[in-house]
Scaffold this motif. Sequence first.
Motif, mmCIF file in Angstrom:
data_model
loop_
_atom_site.group_PDB
_atom_site.id
_atom_site.type_symbol
_atom_site.label_atom_id
_atom_site.label_comp_id
_atom_site.label_asym_id
_atom_site.label_seq_id
_atom_site.Cartn_x
_atom_site.Cartn_y
_atom_site.Cartn_z
ATOM 1 N N LEU A 195 19.864 -23.617 -30.897
ATOM 2 C CA LEU A 195 20.923 -24.361 -30.215
ATOM 3 C C LEU A 195 20.788 -25.879 -30.363
ATOM 4 O O LEU A 195 21.589 -26.630 -29.801
ATOM 5 N N ASP A 225 13.871 -27.740 -23.700
ATOM 6 C CA ASP A 225 14.197 -28.133 -25.071
ATOM 7 C C ASP A 225 13.661 -27.113 -26.079
ATOM 8 O O ASP A 225 14.353 -26.747 -27.033
ATOM 9 N N LEU A 227 13.088 -23.965 -25.502
ATOM 10 C CA LEU A 227 13.896 -22.748 -25.385
ATOM 11 C C LEU A 227 15.169 -22.871 -26.230
ATOM 12 O O LEU A 227 15.563 -21.920 -26.916
ATOM 13 N N GLY A 228 15.785 -24.044 -26.174
ATOM 14 C CA GLY A 228 16.998 -24.277 -26.963
ATOM 15 C C GLY A 228 16.731 -24.145 -28.447
ATOM 16 O O GLY A 228 17.534 -23.560 -29.187
ATOM 17 N N ALA A 229 15.578 -24.663 -28.883
ATOM 18 C CA ALA A 229 15.242 -24.592 -30.311
ATOM 19 C C ALA A 229 15.044 -23.143 -30.753
ATOM 20 O O ALA A 229 15.492 -22.742 -31.831
#
Lengths: 310, 205
Positions: A225, A217, A219-221
């Motif tokens: 993303l 999560d 990494l997505g931020a």
Amino acid sequence: MSKERNVDLAKWSGPKRPYDLIKELVIALVVVTLLIGACAAIFSSPDERAVTLQQWSQTAPSDFVATTTGELAGTTISAAYGPPYNNAAEGLKLGPLKLQKWSGVTIPVNPSSDFVLTPLKSSIDPDVATARATWLSASTDQQTKWAQDYAAAIETAGDASKVTVDATFGPVPVLANGLLHLAQEGSLDGLLTTEVTPLPGDFTMPMLFLADGGYFDELGATKHLHGDQWGMMNETGSYPGQSWLWMFSFLYQIEPFKSSENADSEIFAMLMLLTLGFVFMPKLPFINRLPRLIPFHRLIWRRYYRDNNL
Amino acid sequence: MTTMWTTKVRRATIEKIDPQDALPDNQPSYVASWIYVFGVATLAALVVIIASGFVLTSKGATWWHTSSVGHYWNSVHLWAVELFFVFMVVHLWGKFWMAAWRGRRFQTWVTGTFCFLGSLATAFTGYLIQGDFDSQWIATQAKDGLNSVGIGSFFNTLNSGQALLLHVALLPFVVGIIVVWHIILVRKNGVVPPLDAKEIAGGGK
């Protein structure tokens, strides 16, 4: 626009001009191919390496252990998901319609068993085998208490490695660390994808497990993303992404969807409604008169209007 | 009345279209605007998408991660898709402001919208099979939307094998049929006249 005019229906009998359709297509193909080739050469395309369970366990071991404990406690997203994975919840609703529940469990996932206990069969550590046997012989209430107590201790300590392990947590610390070792040596990635066939094409298990953790999560931020970052239409790097999903992404930014528990199903329904409107636009009152009311067509056909003094 | 299936099919298809309409060498004088370029540009981008897709398919799903040539072809595929959507959206807006559904061209409009919607699904499955972080992220996020309305029971975004087959086989086939149908209707019905075109005598086909 309700009544069709003869001029729209009939074959055009007015003036014509030469028009080489094939030549137009060939020219368009050459120009567009060159344009695409140039864009590909100049801008390339993103290729951010996929995350593995090994990478997760090596980079953020505490998060990995906490997530594993959560799977055993039944508190992760996957464990509490509902259909199509399990019956832990009814899932989202659309007004009175329980579409998620009605669709049934078609991709059975039992996180504690599938992500933790079954892969641990492959561990050669005798302590893990003993811990696994202890866990399996305990009552469900006892299992849940062990796992929840350990999860609380990790949260209090801020890091799984700082927790003083004692009998309060039962076999959970050994199980969680046993899985950590399997993941760190790279075995778990394979174990979670080869249960059905040794030639995998389905990544449901490792992806659900990975998405349960905080590492993925975060990494997505960092790659902009997240949903509140218009992530649905973004992709990694500075690329246009799926810009055609702008409406989808936009609805997640506004009320009442933004704060709704059923945002996913409500937005999906709203988009289906808009899609119907799009398909049947020529039949929609007022909307189908907009082209007459806002005369962009005079710009499009300006030569015709000029030549005919219209 | 013939009972031969072949005759019936020929009458319902080939004989419905005048060769001059199918491959015209002239057009009404009003067919003179840049907006008409975007329809054929969409088609040209689709040809590049299919061609680059053939290359990527023939070399396998992971080729582009390990080869600079493969990465270039992946980039071609990506930018062809980006431009395809740009061209198609401009084409759609153009057709809206031209009220191009007039003169019993509603079916042409509907097939056009289906081309757009089918392309959305095809592009989405393409993003799922890249085998990179984007694929992982999109798959894990999109599953919630699809699961929330029950679609996840039939289409699992986390199943790369399913997404791959949908992307390279089923969806291109469906979109291809709709595109061909759309083009046949465009050629059969002709280009819609301007909104204020003068009425002509007669009418009907």
